[in-house]
Design an enzyme around this catalytic site. Structure first.
Site, PDB file in Angstrom:
ATOM      1  N   SER A 181       0.933  -1.023  -0.018  1.00 22.02           N
ATOM      2  CA  SER A 181       0.073  -0.108  -0.052  1.00 22.02           C
ATOM      3  C   SER A 181       0.655   1.283   0.028  1.00 22.02           C
ATOM      4  O   SER A 181       0.282   2.125  -0.255  1.00 22.02           O
ATOM      5  CB  SER A 181      -1.005   0.181   1.267  1.00 22.02           C
ATOM      6  OG  SER A 181      -2.244  -0.691   0.764  1.00 22.02           O
ATOM      7  N   LYS A 226       0.653   3.577  -2.999  1.00 20.83           N
ATOM      8  CA  LYS A 226      -0.407   4.412  -3.005  1.00 20.83           C
ATOM      9  C   LYS A 226      -0.099   5.784  -3.024  1.00 20.83           C
ATOM     10  O   LYS A 226      -0.720   6.749  -3.747  1.00 20.83           O
ATOM     11  CB  LYS A 226      -1.541   4.342  -2.163  1.00 20.83           C
ATOM     12  CG  LYS A 226      -2.156   2.761  -2.261  1.00 20.83           C
ATOM     13  CD  LYS A 226      -3.212   2.415  -1.002  1.00 20.83           C
ATOM     14  CE  LYS A 226      -3.430   0.924  -1.289  1.00 20.83           C
ATOM     15  NZ  LYS A 226      -4.488   0.544  -0.062  1.00 20.83           N
ATOM     16  N   TYR A 257      -2.542  -1.981 -10.711  1.00 21.72           N
ATOM     17  CA  TYR A 257      -2.718  -1.743  -9.252  1.00 21.72           C
ATOM     18  C   TYR A 257      -1.959  -2.846  -8.609  1.00 21.72           C
ATOM     19  O   TYR A 257      -1.124  -2.785  -7.706  1.00 21.72           O
ATOM     20  CB  TYR A 257      -4.207  -1.540  -8.949  1.00 21.72           C
ATOM     21  CG  TYR A 257      -4.165  -1.645  -7.400  1.00 21.72           C
ATOM     22  CD1 TYR A 257      -3.829  -0.663  -6.468  1.00 21.72           C
ATOM     23  CD2 TYR A 257      -4.606  -2.980  -6.483  1.00 21.72           C
ATOM     24  CE1 TYR A 257      -3.802  -0.817  -4.944  1.00 21.72           C
ATOM     25  CE2 TYR A 257      -4.672  -3.068  -5.211  1.00 21.72           C
ATOM     26  CZ  TYR A 257      -4.404  -1.814  -4.569  1.00 21.72           C
ATOM     27  OH  TYR A 257      -4.338  -1.941  -3.156  1.00 21.72           O
ATOM     28  N   TYR A 275      -4.696   4.109   7.681  1.00 19.50           N
ATOM     29  CA  TYR A 275      -5.900   3.453   7.709  1.00 19.50           C
ATOM     30  C   TYR A 275      -6.734   4.036   8.851  1.00 19.50           C
ATOM     31  O   TYR A 275      -6.730   5.071   9.362  1.00 19.50           O
ATOM     32  CB  TYR A 275      -6.022   1.992   7.604  1.00 19.50           C
ATOM     33  CG  TYR A 275      -5.024   1.422   6.631  1.00 19.50           C
ATOM     34  CD1 TYR A 275      -5.050   1.774   5.213  1.00 19.50           C
ATOM     35  CD2 TYR A 275      -4.009   0.730   7.158  1.00 19.50           C
ATOM     36  CE1 TYR A 275      -4.319   1.487   4.219  1.00 19.50           C
ATOM     37  CE2 TYR A 275      -3.161   0.153   6.003  1.00 19.50           C
ATOM     38  CZ  TYR A 275      -3.378   0.654   4.689  1.00 19.50           C
ATOM     39  OH  TYR A 275      -2.451   0.206   3.583  1.00 19.50           O
ATOM     40  N   VAL A 313       1.010  -4.012   3.589  1.00 20.99           N
ATOM     41  CA  VAL A 313       0.693  -5.196   4.300  1.00 20.99           C
ATOM     42  C   VAL A 313       1.987  -5.964   4.236  1.00 20.99           C
ATOM     43  O   VAL A 313       2.242  -7.162   4.500  1.00 20.99           O
ATOM     44  CB  VAL A 313      -0.334  -5.994   3.860  1.00 20.99           C
ATOM     45  CG1 VAL A 313      -1.537  -5.502   4.348  1.00 20.99           C
ATOM     46  CG2 VAL A 313      -0.340  -6.229   2.376  1.00 20.99           C
TER      47      VAL A 313
END
Ligand code: GLN
Length: 526
Positions: free
Chosen positions: A65, A68, A190, A242, A260
Site C-alpha cells: 500500500s 498508493k 494496481y 487506515y 501489508v
C-alpha cells in the site's frame, strides 16, 4: 559525516525489539507468507542525504500500500488537484484498508490511501498502453529511490489470483463511472504497483524525497512536482495508517504510510524520514514493530510535527543597534561626530538570525515598525540567516514598500547569496537599484552610506577644514611642536577621483587631510 551515536541508538532499539515481535504476517496474499517473520530493518534518511540503517534494511520486500502514495503524486501531476478530487476524496474513512468505502450517491472513494481510492487513482494516470504505464511508474520509483526497481512476479501473480475483493471494488467503481476505463487493466496495474520490490532504505528515501519537497536528497533528482508535495503529505497524515490514522498522528505526529508487506514510512517535512520493515502486522494491517519503533524514535527525539520550536524576538534578532551607538569605521571630524551622535538614532541596524519564515519574519518586522517614528534608515542584515522561505519574503517585500511610503529607506546587507530573496526583490521591486536596496552588502558600508546621507543635509560641515592642532595625530603636541611640524609640511590639492598613492609605491610621506575625503581601497587581484 553521519553521527555514530545515532546509529548506535538505532541498533539498540532494534535489539530491544528482536524478541518483542507480536502480530501475524499477512496471509490473504499467499505469497506474502514466504518471508522470515523476524526480519527487522530500520532506516532513517535526512534531507541532507545522510542515511542511517540497521538490521535487515537491505532486504527486498513488496511495497504494497505504500505504492498508493507514489501513484497519487503521479495522478496529481497528470490531472491536477481538481480533477483528481472529483474522483477520489481526501476524508479519513475510519475503516479498514480494504473496505468498500464509497461516498453514498456518487460512489467516490473516501481517500486515495484505502484500496478503493488507490484503484481509482490508478485509473487517473495519463493514457498509454499497459507496458508504457508500468515503465513510467517504475521510472518514477527510480527517481524516488535512486536505482531501478522491479515487480516481484510471484507476489503479483499471487495477488492477482486471490484479489477478488479488489476486483469487486474495481467493478463497483466502474459502475459509478469513477473508473472510466477498462477495469481489468486498471486492476492489473494496481496489483503490479503493490508488488514492486523495495528495501527499508528505499522506503526511507521515498520519505526523505517527500520531506525534501519532492527531490531525492542524494541524487538531487526531482521525483514529484513541489506543488503537490503538501497534498500527498496531507492525505498521508489524515489517512495513511487506515483506521489507526488518528491515533498515529496523535502519538507519532508525522505523515506516514504502511503496507501489508511490513513496511512503514514516516515523513517529517523539511527534516527526515523514518522507515521500518517488520512483516508481522497488527489487526489493522499495520506493521506492529513498525508502529512501535516509529513511536519510540518520535518520542525520544521530539519529532512530533506539532512540537514546534517557537521563534522569539531574541532568536530572530541577533543584535540591534542605532547609528548613534555604533558608527561606521570611517573617521569623522569632531563636528561630524557630534552631529552623528545627535542624528544617529535615525539609523537602525537589525542583525537577523536563523530560519526566517512567516512567524519569525513577522516578529522581526513588527519590532522594526515600533521604531518607525524615529527612523529614516533601516539596515536588515542577513549574515546569520540560515534560510528564508517564500512566506518570509512575501512579508518582507510588503514591509519594504510600506517603509518607503513612510520615508524610511531599507537596506539589506549580507543578502547577496540569499538567492530566493534577491531574485524576489529584483522581480517585485523593479526600482531596487535606485533605492540602493541591495547595493551595500556589508553593515559597515551601509552604515557609512546612511551617515553620509544624514550629513549631506549639513553641507557646511563637509566643507570645514581642520586645523593641524585638531588632528588626532597631533593630540598632546605643544604649540611649538605644532608650528615646527607646520613648517615641514606643504599644501597639496587633489582633484576629485585623483590617486594619491598606489600599492607598491614607496610609502615615504605623511599626509594630513585638512579638507575633503580620502578613500582607501584594496583592489582584488584579477
Ligand atoms: N496489495 C494490497 C491489497 O490490495 C495492499 C494493501 C495494503 O498494503 N494495505 O490488498
Amino acid at each position: 559525516m553521519n553521527a555514530k551515536s545515532f546509529l548506535n541508538y538505532l541498533e539498540n532499539l532494534r535489539q530491544e525489539y528482536l524478541t518483542n515481535n507480536p502480530g501475524e504476517v499477512a496471509s490473504y496474499i499467499p505469497e506474502l507468507l514466504k518471508v522470515d517473520a523476524d526480519w527487522l530493518g530500520i532506516s532513517v534518511v535526512t534531507v541532507d542525504g545522510h542515511v542511517y540503517q540497521v538490521g535487515d534494511s537491505k532486504q527486498d520486500f513488496t511495497i504494497q500500500s505504500i505504492s498508493k502514495v507514489i501513484t497519487y503524486g503521479m495522478a496529481l501531476e497528470d490531472k491536477g488537484v481538481t480533477a483528481v478530487l472529483e474522483k477520489v476524496d481526501v476524508e479519513p474513512s475510519g475503516e479498514a484498508f480494504n473496505s468498500i468505502s464509497l461516498e453514498p450517491g456518487t460512489g467516490r472513494p473516501r481517500n486515495p490511501m484505502i484500496n478503493a481510492g488507490a484503484i481509482a487513482t490508478v485509473s487517473l494516470l495519463a493514457d498509454g498502453n499497459a507496458q508504457d504505464k508500468l515503465k513510467r511508474m517504475l521510472d518514477v520509483y527510480q527517481s524516488y529511490v535512486g536505482h531501478p526497481v522491479r515487480v516481484d512476479e510471484d507476489v503479483y501473480r499471487s495477488e492477482k489470483e486471490t484479489g477478488h475483493r479488489n476486483r469487486a471494488i474495481g467493478y463497483m467503481l466502474r459502475n459509478y463511472d469513477i473508473i472510466e476505463k477498462d477495469t481489468d487493466d486498471v486492476l492489473d496495474l494496481y496489483f503490479k504497483q503493490c508488488s514492486i520490490l523495495v528495501t527499508c532504505r528505499d522506503l526511507a528515501l521515498i520519505g526523505a524525497t517527500l520531506a525534501n519537497n519532492g527531490v531525492n536528497p542524494i541524487t538531487g533528482i526531482r521525483a514529484l512536482n513541489k506543488e503537490y508535495v503538501p497534498n500527498v503529505l496531507g492525505v498521508m497524515s489524515s489517512c495513511g495508517m487506515y483506521d489507526y490514522s488518528g491515533a498515529w498522528i496523535y502519538n507519532v505526529g508525522m505523515p506516514a504510510k504502511s503496507g501489508v508487506g511490513g513496511g512503514v514510512v514516516a515523513v517529517l517535512p523539511g527534516q527526515l524520514s523514518i522507515a521500518v520493515f517488520s512483516p508481522k502486522l497488527d489487526d489493522k494491517g499495520n506493521s506492529f514493530r513498525g508502529i512501535e519503533i516509529c513511536k519510540r524514535i518520535s518520542k525520544d527525539f521530539g519529532l512530533h510535527l506539532f512540537h514546534s520550536s517557537q521563534s522569539t524576538v531574541s532568536t530572530v534578532i541577533h543584535a540591534r543597534y542605532s547609528g548613534a551607538s555604533i558608527r561606521s569605521k570611517r573617521y569623522r571630524i569632531p563636528e561630524q561626530a557630534k552631529l552623528l551622535n545627535e542624528l544617529g538614532n535615525k539609523v537602525m541596524v537589525f542583525e537577523l538570525a536563523g530560519d526566517l519564515m512567516f512567524t519569525s519574519m513577522e516578529i522581526a518586522l513588527s519590532e522594526a515598525e515600533h521604531n518607525f517614528n524615529l527612523l529614516r534608515y533601516l539596515v536588515l542584515d542577513f549574515r546569520r540567516v540560515t534560510s528564508i522561505n517564500t512566506g518570509a519574503i512575501h512579508l518582507l517585500v510588503d514591509f519594504i514598500y510600506l517603509s518607503y511610503e513612510q520615508g524610511i529607506a531599507v537596506i539589506l546587507t549580507n543578502a547577496s547569496e540569499k538567492f530566493l530573496l534577491t531574485n524576489a526583490i529584483k522581480k517585485q521591486i523593479p526600482n531596487y537599484k535606485e533605492l540602493q536596496l541591495l547595493h551595500h552588502n556589508d553593515i559597515d558600508v551601509a552604515l557609512e552610506w546612511c551617515e553620509e546621507s544624514l550629513l549631506s543635509g549639513h553641507a557646511t560641515i563637509n566643507q570645514t577644514s581642520v586645523a593641524l592642532a585638531d588632528m588626532v595625530l597631533c593630540e598632546g603636541f605643544t604649540e611649538a611642536e605644532i608650528s615646527s611640524l607646520q613648517h615641514v609640511l606643504d599644501k597639496r590639492n587633489y582633484n576629485a577621483g585623483a590617486n594619491i598613492c598606489s600599492e607598491g609605491e614607496p610609502a615615504d610621506s605623511l599626509y594630513f587631510v585638512v579638507s575633503g575625503e580620502v578613500e582607501v581601497v584594496f583592489a582584488a587581484i584579477a
